[in-house]
Design a protein around this motif. Structure first.
Motif, PDB file in Angstrom:
ATOM      1  N   UNK A  95     -34.873 -10.100   6.792  1.00  0.00           N
ATOM      2  CA  UNK A  95     -35.143  -9.529   8.168  1.00  0.00           C
ATOM      3  C   UNK A  95     -34.340 -10.007   9.288  1.00  0.00           C
ATOM      4  N   UNK A  96     -36.446 -10.605   9.775  1.00  0.00           N
ATOM      5  CA  UNK A  96     -36.266 -11.476  10.800  1.00  0.00           C
ATOM      6  C   UNK A  96     -35.047 -12.451  11.193  1.00  0.00           C
ATOM      7  N   UNK A  97     -35.182 -13.513  10.543  1.00  0.00           N
ATOM      8  CA  UNK A  97     -34.137 -14.734  10.096  1.00  0.00           C
ATOM      9  C   UNK A  97     -33.419 -13.741  10.237  1.00  0.00           C
ATOM     10  N   UNK A  98     -32.160 -12.621  10.029  1.00  0.00           N
ATOM     11  CA  UNK A  98     -30.777 -12.651  10.227  1.00  0.00           C
ATOM     12  C   UNK A  98     -30.769 -12.335  11.447  1.00  0.00           C
ATOM     13  N   UNK A  99     -31.931 -11.209  12.109  1.00  0.00           N
ATOM     14  CA  UNK A  99     -31.224 -10.739  13.367  1.00  0.00           C
ATOM     15  C   UNK A  99     -31.627 -11.929  14.326  1.00  0.00           C
ATOM     16  N   UNK A 100     -32.529 -12.699  14.493  1.00  0.00           N
ATOM     17  CA  UNK A 100     -32.611 -13.854  14.347  1.00  0.00           C
ATOM     18  C   UNK A 100     -31.801 -14.908  15.159  1.00  0.00           C
ATOM     19  N   UNK A 101     -30.326 -14.875  14.105  1.00  0.00           N
ATOM     20  CA  UNK A 101     -29.406 -15.577  13.546  1.00  0.00           C
ATOM     21  C   UNK A 101     -27.902 -14.435  14.788  1.00  0.00           C
ATOM     22  N   UNK A 102     -28.271 -12.959  14.516  1.00  0.00           N
ATOM     23  CA  UNK A 102     -27.691 -12.452  15.322  1.00  0.00           C
ATOM     24  C   UNK A 102     -27.728 -12.828  17.276  1.00  0.00           C
ATOM     25  N   UNK A 103     -28.606 -13.360  17.294  1.00  0.00           N
ATOM     26  CA  UNK A 103     -29.635 -13.514  19.461  1.00  0.00           C
ATOM     27  C   UNK A 103     -27.917 -14.661  19.512  1.00  0.00           C
ATOM     28  N   UNK A 104     -28.104 -15.923  18.601  1.00  0.00           N
ATOM     29  CA  UNK A 104     -27.028 -16.322  18.785  1.00  0.00           C
ATOM     30  C   UNK A 104     -25.766 -16.517  18.427  1.00  0.00           C
ATOM     31  N   UNK A 105     -25.435 -15.676  17.263  1.00  0.00           N
ATOM     32  CA  UNK A 105     -24.127 -15.460  16.971  1.00  0.00           C
ATOM     33  C   UNK A 105     -22.595 -15.325  17.833  1.00  0.00           C
ATOM     34  N   UNK A 106     -23.689 -14.716  19.079  1.00  0.00           N
ATOM     35  CA  UNK A 106     -21.887 -14.992  19.987  1.00  0.00           C
ATOM     36  C   UNK A 106     -22.765 -14.377  21.715  1.00  0.00           C
ATOM     37  N   UNK A 107     -22.346 -15.440  22.540  1.00  0.00           N
ATOM     38  CA  UNK A 107     -22.784 -15.749  23.818  1.00  0.00           C
ATOM     39  C   UNK A 107     -22.601 -14.303  24.551  1.00  0.00           C
ATOM     40  N   UNK A 108     -24.028 -14.000  24.351  1.00  0.00           N
ATOM     41  CA  UNK A 108     -24.245 -12.297  25.058  1.00  0.00           C
ATOM     42  C   UNK A 108     -24.834 -12.619  26.522  1.00  0.00           C
ATOM     43  N   UNK A 109     -23.760 -12.489  27.306  1.00  0.00           N
ATOM     44  CA  UNK A 109     -24.768 -11.922  28.772  1.00  0.00           C
ATOM     45  C   UNK A 109     -26.060 -11.248  29.238  1.00  0.00           C
ATOM     46  N   UNK A 110     -26.304 -11.422  28.059  1.00  0.00           N
ATOM     47  CA  UNK A 110     -27.665 -10.316  27.856  1.00  0.00           C
ATOM     48  C   UNK A 110     -28.917 -10.165  27.511  1.00  0.00           C
ATOM     49  N   UNK A 111     -29.934  -9.736  27.912  1.00  0.00           N
ATOM     50  CA  UNK A 111     -31.441 -10.502  27.168  1.00  0.00           C
ATOM     51  C   UNK A 111     -31.946 -10.018  26.163  1.00  0.00           C
TER      52      UNK A 111
END
Length: 306
Positions: A95-111
């Motif tokens: 559950x943690x790993x897949x959400x961590x991958x979402x953080x780098x899945x797309x180049x988002x200009x947000x924190x």
């Protein structure tokens, strides 16, 4: 790490379990979203759920807290869910790993902040699993240590209904080297289910933990239930940093018995959030709880940050 949501506005998601159960038609045994973490189509639907909220936050230029779907994934729930402890542990890790991958899945200009979500040992609506702070620490350490092995930024105790359990969660997070957030739930009178006043619960938890929590939140209650108890002049009000409100004005007992979803009035809920944030500017983190979905959080974002 320094938590950016202490000084900047952030969104988080909505009532994940009620959304998947009532709106999306998914079976959630024991009301547990950890059952969606299956490396299959259910997991992909879960990721799409989070992606929609990330898009919303990005559209408004707001930060976003990825709250893991692990609210009901602590040891006592393994048996009722038909899982071994090893399987439950792996689902928590994943559950943690897949959400961590979402953080780098797309180049988002947000924190983006990744939070490991901890639920109460028992029923979030009733303090029926009463424990000492020491017992609560021992119980919740198992799940928090899993989060510490992954890339979480903090631990959030969600729908917590006693000071003792809140204290135990905070001590376990500290032992794992993680910041902690405690989100209390309240009844229609603005008090915790065991009758403790919200301000008293925050002050007592701070006293027992050396004020270790980064901040506190309120969740699983409608603004009507607690707005009148928020006193901007009280010291404990400085410690409340966010809200995840229910769409419904129903009590916890009424929600427990409901067979249909009460989605409330999203526009009215958004107006109430705007008034609360204007009155209490430290409320930086906004999302939803039971009965809310993307539409509710979008309305809140537009009303507060539009």
């Amino acid at each position: 790490m320094s938590l950016p949501q202490l000084s900047a506005p952030f969104l988080t998601d909505a009532g994940l379990e009620t959304d998947f159960l009532f709106n999306k038609g998914y079976d959630l045994p024991c009301f547990s979203a950890i059952t969606l973490v299956d490396a299959g189509h259910r997991e992909e639907a879960l990721l799409d759920y989070y992606r929609a909220f990330l898009d919303l936050a990005e559209a408004h230029g707001l930060g976003f807290i990825l709250e893991s779907p692990t609210w009901r994934a602590s040891p006592d729930w393994a048996g009722p869910l038909g899982l071994s402890m090893e399987s439950l542990a792996e689902r928590n890790h994943r559950a943690i790993r897949i959400l961590d991958e979402l953080r780098t899945e797309k180049d988002r200009a947000i924190s983006m902040i990744l939070s490991g979500c901890i639920g109460p040992r028992g029923d979030g609506y009733r303090p029926d699993a009463t424990m000492s702070a020491e017992d609560a620490k021992a119980y919740h350490q198992w799940q928090i240590d899993i989060f510490a092995d992954e890339e979480v930024d903090l631990v959030t105790g969600m729908t917590i209904n006693t000071v003792a359990e809140a204290t135990g969660i905070v001590h376990a997070a500290r032992a794992a080297g993680l910041p902690a957030v405690i989100s209390f739930t309240v009844e229609t009178d603005g008090n915790l289910p065991d009758g403790t006043a919200l301000g008293q619960a925050i002050a007592a938890t701070d006293e027992a933990t050396g004020a270790h929590p980064a901040y506190y939140m309120i969740n699983c209650a409608h603004p009507d239930h607690f707005a009148a108890t928020l006193d901007e002049g009280a010291d404990w009000m400085e410690r409340i940093g966010g809200l995840r409100c229910n769409a419904s004005r129903c009590s916890h007992a009424e929600l427990d018995e409901a067979e249909e979803l009460d989605a409330g009035d999203a526009a009215d809920l958004a107006r109430q959030h705007a008034a609360l944030v204007e009155a209490h500017p430290r409320l930086h983190v906004l999302g939803g709880c039971c009965g809310t979905d993307l539409a509710h959080v979008r309305a809140i974002a537009e009303a507060v940050h539009g």
